[in-house]
Write an enzyme that holds these catalytic residues in place. Structure first.
Site, short mmCIF file in Angstrom:
data_model
loop_
_atom_site.label_atom_id
_atom_site.label_comp_id
_atom_site.label_asym_id
_atom_site.label_seq_id
_atom_site.Cartn_x
_atom_site.Cartn_y
_atom_site.Cartn_z
N HIS A 18 0.94 -1.18 0.01
CA HIS A 18 0.11 0.05 0.11
C HIS A 18 0.84 1.14 0.18
CE1 HIS A 18 0.84 0.56 4.25
NE2 HIS A 18 0.17 -0.54 4.60
N HIS A 21 3.89 1.35 2.39
CA HIS A 21 5.21 0.77 1.95
C HIS A 21 5.72 1.41 0.90
CE1 HIS A 21 2.35 -2.87 3.42
NE2 HIS A 21 2.96 -2.63 4.20
N CYS A 126 0.06 -10.54 19.84
CA CYS A 126 -0.68 -9.88 18.84
C CYS A 126 -0.14 -10.43 17.48
CB CYS A 126 -0.58 -8.32 18.92
SG CYS A 126 -1.43 -7.62 17.39
N CYS A 129 0.83 -8.08 14.82
CA CYS A 129 2.21 -7.54 14.97
C CYS A 129 3.17 -8.53 14.89
CB CYS A 129 2.45 -6.78 16.33
SG CYS A 129 1.42 -5.31 16.54
N CYS A 143 -4.62 -4.04 21.30
CA CYS A 143 -3.27 -3.70 20.52
C CYS A 143 -3.61 -2.22 19.84
CB CYS A 143 -2.79 -4.71 19.81
SG CYS A 143 -1.57 -3.88 18.73
N HIS A 146 -3.61 -2.38 16.02
CA HIS A 146 -4.61 -3.19 15.25
C HIS A 146 -5.80 -3.30 15.99
CE1 HIS A 146 -0.50 -4.41 14.00
NE2 HIS A 146 -1.11 -4.26 12.73
N LYS A 295 -6.89 5.82 10.62
CA LYS A 295 -5.61 4.91 10.18
C LYS A 295 -6.01 4.46 9.14
CE LYS A 295 -3.78 0.70 11.93
NZ LYS A 295 -2.46 0.82 12.21
N LYS A 298 -7.70 -2.03 5.59
CA LYS A 298 -8.65 -2.70 4.71
C LYS A 298 -9.92 -2.59 5.31
CE LYS A 298 -7.40 -6.01 1.39
NZ LYS A 298 -6.96 -7.17 0.94
N1 MSP Z 1 7.82 -7.42 8.44
C1 MSP Z 1 8.00 -6.36 9.29
C2 MSP Z 1 9.21 -5.73 9.06
C3 MSP Z 1 10.55 -6.69 9.43
S1 MSP Z 1 12.04 -5.82 8.79
C4 MSP Z 1 13.20 -6.91 9.51
C5 MSP Z 1 6.94 -5.32 9.12
N2 MSP Z 1 6.48 -5.26 7.94
S2 MSP Z 1 5.37 -4.24 7.49
O1 MSP Z 1 4.59 -4.70 6.01
O2 MSP Z 1 4.33 -4.08 8.43
O3 MSP Z 1 5.93 -3.09 7.21
C6 MSP Z 1 6.12 -1.96 8.05
C7 MSP Z 1 6.70 -0.87 7.41
O4 MSP Z 1 5.83 -0.31 6.30
C8 MSP Z 1 6.74 0.52 8.18
O5 MSP Z 1 7.79 0.55 9.23
C9 MSP Z 1 6.85 1.50 7.30
O6 MSP Z 1 8.04 1.46 6.73
C10 MSP Z 1 5.85 1.12 6.37
N3 MSP Z 1 4.54 1.46 6.65
C11 MSP Z 1 3.26 0.58 6.93
N4 MSP Z 1 2.37 1.43 7.03
C12 MSP Z 1 2.72 2.97 6.79
C13 MSP Z 1 1.85 4.03 6.97
N5 MSP Z 1 0.51 4.10 7.45
N6 MSP Z 1 2.80 5.19 6.80
C14 MSP Z 1 4.12 5.31 6.46
N7 MSP Z 1 4.59 3.90 6.56
C15 MSP Z 1 4.08 2.67 6.47
O7 MSP Z 1 6.81 -4.40 9.86
#
Ligand code: MSP
Length: 472
Positions: A18, A21, A126, A129, A143, A146, A295, A298
């Site tokens: 999304h 990411h 959780c 997480c 949490c 979430h 936030k 989905k």
């Molecule tokens: N798989 C773990 C990370 C392991 S690293 C060794 C994880 N994955 S995640 O898919 O949840 O990705 C989290 C990261 O995605 C956040 O730290 C950030 O970089 C990005 N983001 C996810 N949602 C976001 C927003 N709403 N806004 C900005 N960045 C966001 O955690």
């Protein structure tokens, strides 16, 4: 030659990419492109976190085998990054066999060195997480990330002796050996280390099949976070030997949002200390997007997907809009309406219009852009390097766009469209300066908007106008 090694988190494959990411990945891409331009030996790693309960549950829902599901998701992430013109050098999937082998080696080393012991865990877990939560971390029993009540889990498991690194980690953070930026995030971790006792962490799961099995007890799989952290090493083809580190080690910067700061400044460096491997130089923590103040989720149906943005705003439009939506270290709110307004103001009416106008006027007086005397440009956009060192990406774009606004005002004030008729000599001088400025803007935006930068350079060379950003 200096080296520059930058990483993003590896994203969970339970869903597709999304715009959150995409933000982190584009930001890392901007840094990587900038460091390549200044001649650093650059490596940009991103990838996918494919093991654990959350992913296996998603696979089950979709009726696929976990590996089949991950393969499909990996294609979708790869496609998203290609579409956004991401220039990553590595793409690590935690189901890569070489990665799995290295993780098993690490587990064996930690076991042999007695950093791992067997115990019994009881706690609130959780699944979203993939983390145990302490009571203080919950809000109304849920949490906060979430909005779900964690499950009570009690299980035999293996622990990593993280608690013994409390003082060393605190010292390294305070003394900027392990840098956390922005300052507010560093302070947050310092107060965490000062106020809470670092607990040993469970690093295995008995009931989760979808994971890497522990080499010393095959009835357990490795905790997904430990597996995931090691990607930052295996992504450089590291085979698990702490004496044979890749040349590019350690990361110069690890980019992520605040949600995973805590684990990245406790468990991750703790494992490295136990292995005798140097810590990353810097963690850079950015804020979170909300959508219309909520936030992004989905279930609320408010997720903005990068491919939707690319359809509407183009690749560089999407890159520009995402990067300019988060100020240094802060959260940012986006919505389709805000994005559309910003696109039209800054890109269609801003940069795109300026380039079209200046080239059009230059043609009227036969000024060949390429031969314009000032085309090399005066350096107006100052301190870009400093802003890059400080991770101020939006602020760099703001600086560039100040110059675009200046140029628009200059054209209005001088009434250049009249001047080309009434005083072509003066118009020539003024337009030469503007062409120089456009050339400089084109260079400054290279890491952010690579295709647009290339187009501007072509336009300046050939004098042929092409629309950069159609209005939407
Ligand atoms: N798989 C773990 C990370 C392991 S690293 C060794 C994880 N994955 S995640 O898919 O949840 O990705 C989290 C990261 O995605 C956040 O730290 C950030 O970089 C990005 N983001 C996810 N949602 C976001 C927003 N709403 N806004 C900005 N960045 C966001 O955690």
């Amino acid at each position: 030659m200096k080296k520059f090694y930058i990483t993003t988190p590896i994203y969970y494959v339970n869903d597709k990419a999304h715009c959150g990411h995409a933000y982190t990945t584009i930001a890392a891409d901007v840094f990587a492109r900038y460091h390549r331009l200044i001649g650093d030996k650059t490596f940009f790693l991103t990838g996918l976190d494919e093991h654990g309960q959350k992913v296996s549950q998603a696979a089950e829902k979709s009726g696929k085998s976990p590996q089949g599901f991950c393969d499909k998701q990996a294609e979708s992430f790869k496609k998203a990054w290609q579409q956004l013109n991401i220039s990553n050098n590595g793409f690590l999937r935690t189901t890569d066999k070489e990665h799995e082998k290295a993780v098993q080696k690490v587990l064996q080393i930690l076991w042999d060195k007695k950093f791992i012991y067997k115990g019994q865990y009881q706690g609130l877990y959780c699944v979203e997480c993939e983390q145990y939560k302490t009571k203080n971390q919950l809000i109304n029993g849920k949490c906060p990330e979430h909005q779900k009540e964690p499950e009570i889990m009690s299980e035999e498991c293996y622990f990593f002796k993280l608690s013994q690194f409390q003082k060393e980690l605190l010292d390294k953070i305070i003394n900027n050996i392990f840098i956390i930026e922005p300052e507010s995030r560093k302070n947050e971790m310092i107060s965490f280390f000062k106020n809470e006792k670092l607990q040993d962490v469970s690093i295995s799961r008995k009931n989760v099949q979808w994971g890497i099995s522990l080499p010393f007890d095959k009835s357990h799989t490795c905790y997904v976070w430990l597996d995931a952290f090691l990607n930052y090493l295996t992504g450089l083809c590291w085979e698990g030997d702490s004496k044979k580190l890749p040349d590019l080690w350690p990361p110069d910067v690890q980019l992520m949002a605040k949600d995973i700061l805590r684990v990245h400044s406790t468990i991750w460096p703790g494992i490295l200390l136990a292995l005798g491997i140097s810590l990353p130089k810097k963690l850079f923590i950015h804020g979170f997007f909300t959508i219309n103040g909520q936030k992004m989720s989905k279930s609320l149906g408010n997720v903005i997907w990068p491919e939707q943005m690319v359809d509407k705003f183009g690749v560089d439009g999407t890159r520009y809009l995402l990067i300019s939506s988060l100020s240094y270290g802060k959260d940012g709110d986006i919505s389709w309406q805000k994005l559309t307004e910003k696109y039209n103001a800054d890109l269609a009416n801003g940069l795109g219009n300026l380039v079209g106008r200046v080239i059009g006027l230059s043609q009227k007086i036969g000024l060949q852009p390429v031969t314009a005397p000032n085309a090399a440009g005066k350096i107006r956009i100052k301190d870009l390097d400093k802003l890059f060192q400080e991770f101020k990406l939006k602020e760099i774009l703001d600086e560039v766009w100040k110059q675009i606004n200046w140029a628009d005002k200059f054209i209005e004030k001088k009434k250049l469209w009249d001047l080309v008729k009434t005083n072509p000599e003066q118009a020539k001088k003024d337009l030469s300066e503007l062409l120089g400025l456009i050339s400089e803007i084109g260079k400054a935006i290279t890491p952010f908007l690579p295709e647009t930068s290339e187009k501007i350079s072509q336009i300046l060379k050939t004098g042929k106008i092409q629309a950069l950003f159609p209005r939407v």
